[in-house]
Design a protein around this motif. Structure first.
Motif, mmCIF file in Angstrom:
data_model
loop_
_atom_site.group_PDB
_atom_site.id
_atom_site.type_symbol
_atom_site.label_atom_id
_atom_site.label_comp_id
_atom_site.label_asym_id
_atom_site.label_seq_id
_atom_site.Cartn_x
_atom_site.Cartn_y
_atom_site.Cartn_z
ATOM 1 N N GLU A 96 -25.185 20.525 22.661
ATOM 2 C CA GLU A 96 -25.591 19.851 23.832
ATOM 3 C C GLU A 96 -25.936 20.724 24.907
ATOM 4 N N LYS A 99 -29.515 22.058 24.341
ATOM 5 C CA LYS A 99 -30.300 20.863 24.214
ATOM 6 C C LYS A 99 -30.485 20.727 25.902
ATOM 7 N N LYS A 103 -34.014 20.704 28.416
ATOM 8 C CA LYS A 103 -34.386 19.766 29.369
ATOM 9 C C LYS A 103 -34.393 20.355 30.683
#
Length: 124
Positions: A96, A99, A103
């Motif tokens: 996470e 990611k 982003k």
């Protein structure tokens, strides 16, 4: 009208950046507390609120970004996996984090592009 559309995009991107930053802090807290008995995983809800606002307004340019704020939530799922009632999976958190970093960097790039477009519109 064009300038308003460009600026509304920047407002939404700003909110998304805030959410991504807050998510990074939540993930870092999860990683730091991966072995703390009783700790419950934290996450950030933002995209759900943005999607609801888009559905309600039918246009991304009509969204009141002041009403869309990221919120930290506590997750109580997966408590049965560990005896200490901690539900943090370090592998999930590291994924996470990666990611979220991608982003965040993508959002920064989009904000930069929006300001370039605004500069072009203004003739500078």
């Amino acid at each position: 009208m064009l300038f308003n559309n460009l600026y509304s995009n920047v407002n939404i991107l700003e909110k998304a950046l805030d959410a991504s930053w807050l998510r990074n802090e939540a993930i870092a807290s999860n990683i730091a507390n991966a072995d703390t008995p009783g700790y419950k995983r934290k996450d950030v809800e933002f995209e759900k609120y943005l999607n609801e606002a888009i559905k309600f307004n039918k246009s991304i340019h009509e969204i009141d970004t002041d009403k869309i704020n990221p919120k930290i939530i506590t997750e109580y799922s997966n408590l049965k996996n560990r005896m200490d009632e901690n539900n943090v999976d370090i592998d999930v958190e590291m994924t996470e984090m990666a990611k979220n970093s991608i982003k965040y960097n993508t959002l920064i790039s989009q904000v930069s592009n929006q300001f370039k477009r605004i500069s072009i519109v203004l003739g500078k």
